[in-house]
Scaffold this motif. Structure first.
Motif, PDB file in Angstrom:
ATOM      1  N   MET A   1       3.224  -4.579  10.473  1.00 55.17           N
ATOM      2  CA  MET A   1       2.367  -5.992  10.200  1.00 55.17           C
ATOM      3  C   MET A   1       3.051  -5.481   8.015  1.00 55.17           C
ATOM      4  O   MET A   1       2.758  -5.019   7.962  1.00 55.17           O
ATOM      5  N   PRO A   2       2.704  -7.163   7.426  1.00 59.25           N
ATOM      6  CA  PRO A   2       2.861  -7.436   6.269  1.00 59.25           C
ATOM      7  C   PRO A   2       2.240  -6.176   5.661  1.00 59.25           C
ATOM      8  O   PRO A   2       0.929  -6.008   5.600  1.00 59.25           O
ATOM      9  N   ARG A   3       2.287  -5.727   4.834  1.00 55.59           N
ATOM     10  CA  ARG A   3       2.021  -4.925   3.624  1.00 55.59           C
ATOM     11  C   ARG A   3       0.715  -5.800   2.231  1.00 55.59           C
ATOM     12  O   ARG A   3       1.509  -6.224   1.697  1.00 55.59           O
ATOM     13  N   LYS A   4      -0.292  -5.291   2.252  1.00 55.61           N
ATOM     14  CA  LYS A   4      -0.912  -5.678   1.335  1.00 55.61           C
ATOM     15  C   LYS A   4      -1.116  -4.822   0.290  1.00 55.61           C
ATOM     16  O   LYS A   4      -1.254  -4.280  -0.043  1.00 55.61           O
ATOM     17  N   LEU A   5      -0.079  -5.491  -0.965  1.00 54.61           N
ATOM     18  CA  LEU A   5      -0.073  -5.461  -1.948  1.00 54.61           C
ATOM     19  C   LEU A   5      -0.081  -6.487  -3.010  1.00 54.61           C
ATOM     20  O   LEU A   5      -0.434  -7.940  -2.819  1.00 54.61           O
ATOM     21  N   THR A   6      -1.010  -5.637  -4.563  1.00 52.96           N
ATOM     22  CA  THR A   6      -1.281  -6.871  -6.126  1.00 52.96           C
ATOM     23  C   THR A   6       0.493  -7.092  -5.851  1.00 52.96           C
ATOM     24  O   THR A   6       1.249  -7.108  -5.765  1.00 52.96           O
ATOM     25  N   ASP A 289      -0.464   5.323   2.961  1.00 51.73           N
ATOM     26  CA  ASP A 289      -1.408   4.795   1.917  1.00 51.73           C
ATOM     27  C   ASP A 289      -2.963   4.759   1.978  1.00 51.73           C
ATOM     28  O   ASP A 289      -3.347   4.537   0.579  1.00 51.73           O
ATOM     29  N   ASP A 290      -3.178   4.967   3.499  1.00 52.39           N
ATOM     30  CA  ASP A 290      -4.864   4.909   2.992  1.00 52.39           C
ATOM     31  C   ASP A 290      -4.841   6.528   2.276  1.00 52.39           C
ATOM     32  O   ASP A 290      -6.062   6.602   1.074  1.00 52.39           O
TER      33      ASP A 290
END
Length: 370
Positions: A1-6, A289-290
């Motif tokens: 799944m796509p990584r949510k990055l700024t 990430d968490d």
């Protein structure tokens, strides 16, 4: 799944990936100082160094992204991990002069090392015997250290030595900043599967001035505990990058390699293993990430359970994926030409250094009152 990055983090990841494609080293030494200094010139090595010392002053999430992407991209910068661990200790406990020398050096591409293990003391830090005896104007160091990563090209070694014979063995340890060219220090390489990566250190009447003490005399154990989040997150991020690389290389191979008239990846025996590994990689990434975000929200707090979990998960997964990759690639996985064996070597040792997987499980169990 796509990584949510700024946008900023996405740009950083893209830039690192582009750099690694240009500078990638499948073979050769694990650390290339020329490549390392190129990264320094781009400002990347100072990603977690405070702005006051020339760094970017960013947090755990950004540091982990950098580590993961450079490991995935096979960047030959093995000296960075120990450098940033040592630098964090100087940042927290060092004198202003120590901070200036080390932290500004990190930004410029200098390497640091840290030495704790001894021939008779690994997981049991309280068993350290390397002595630091008080003398006029400073300390005299005698003893042997072992498994010291990167000391052969580092500027300094952050040494943990026994500075007294108090009844409390944890309360008699002190950290010292030792130049690697100090009189009385001999650095001798240890041959390993990965080549020259670690060293024995022999101290024979090595004199250190009082200014070499890092933090408080007798307080090294507490100081070490303050750095556990960082060390375990660094190792986890690096090994997630290795695991991703091993997975992608395996996937490419099983898509292209044909036997019995079709790609071997189309056979259920391999297809299901690929599916399992992909799922585990997503789980490890989400965990990393968490925990990184949790540490960023409370940077002065120690998270022993979470840090041990992510170190355990990512290192064991990297070993599993690299072993699976070698099996699926058959003889090609064993050949140095294809690189899977190098990924396996990196992954296997990661379950040992920085606290073995068994130690991580023990720590996690203790946080549940066991």
């Amino acid at each position: 799944m796509p990584r949510k990055l700024t946008d900023e983090r996405r740009d950083l990841v893209t830039a690192i990936a582009d750099f690694c494609r240009r500078e990638q080293r499948v073979k050769g030494e694990p650390h290339d100082q020329v490549v390392y200094e190129k990264m320094a010139a781009l400002g990347w090595l100072g990603i977690a160094v405070p702005e006051a010392y020339g760094g970017a002053g960013l947090g755990m999430t950004d540091l982990c992204l950098f580590l993961e992407e450079t490991a995935y991209g096979l960047a030959p910068i093995s000296g960075f991990g120990t450098t940033i661990i040592a630098a964090a200790a100087y940042e927290k406990f060092g004198t202003e002069e120590q901070k200036r020398v080390v932290l500004e050096g990190v930004v410029k591409g200098r390497v640091e090392a840290i030495s704790m293990s001894e021939p008779g003391a690994g997981s049991d830090v309280s068993a350290l015997t390397c002595r630091a005896d008080r003398v006029d104007g400073g300390w005299r160091i005698n003893g042997q250290k072992t498994w010291c990563s990167n000391a052969h090209f580092a500027d300094h070694v952050l040494l943990i030595a026994r500075s007294s014979q108090e009844e409390s063995r944890h309360r008699s340890l002190t950290q010292f900043m030792v130049p690697t060219n100090a009189d009385g220090l001999q650095i001798k390489g240890i041959d390993t599967m990965g080549g020259r990566e670690v060293n024995d250190l022999y101290f024979t009447d090595c004199f250190l001035p009082d200014s070499a003490v890092v933090g408080t005399v007798g307080n090294a154990w507490t100081q070490l505990m303050a750095g556990l989040n960082l060390e375990r997150m660094i190792l986890a991020a690096l090994m997630l990058g290795v695991a991703r690389r091993a997975f992608d290389d395996t996937l490419t191979y099983v898509r292209q390699r044909e036997q019995f008239g079709r790609p071997i990846g189309s056979f259920q025996a391999l297809k299901h293993r690929i599916a399992d590994m992909a799922t585990e990689l997503e789980c490890a990434r989400l965990l990393l990430d968490d925990v990184a975000a949790t540490i960023d929200a409370a940077p002065d707090q120690v998270f022993p359970r979470e840090a041990s979990m992510v170190k355990l998960k990512c290192t064991e997964l990297a070993k599993h994926v690299a072993l699976e990759g070698m099996q699926m690639m058959g003889g090609y996985g064993y050949a140095t030409e294809y690189g899977m064996e190098a990924l396996l070597r990196s992954a296997v040792v990661s379950t040992v250094y920085g606290g073995t997987s068994e130690i991580q499980r023990d720590i996690i169990g203790k946080t549940y009152g066991l």
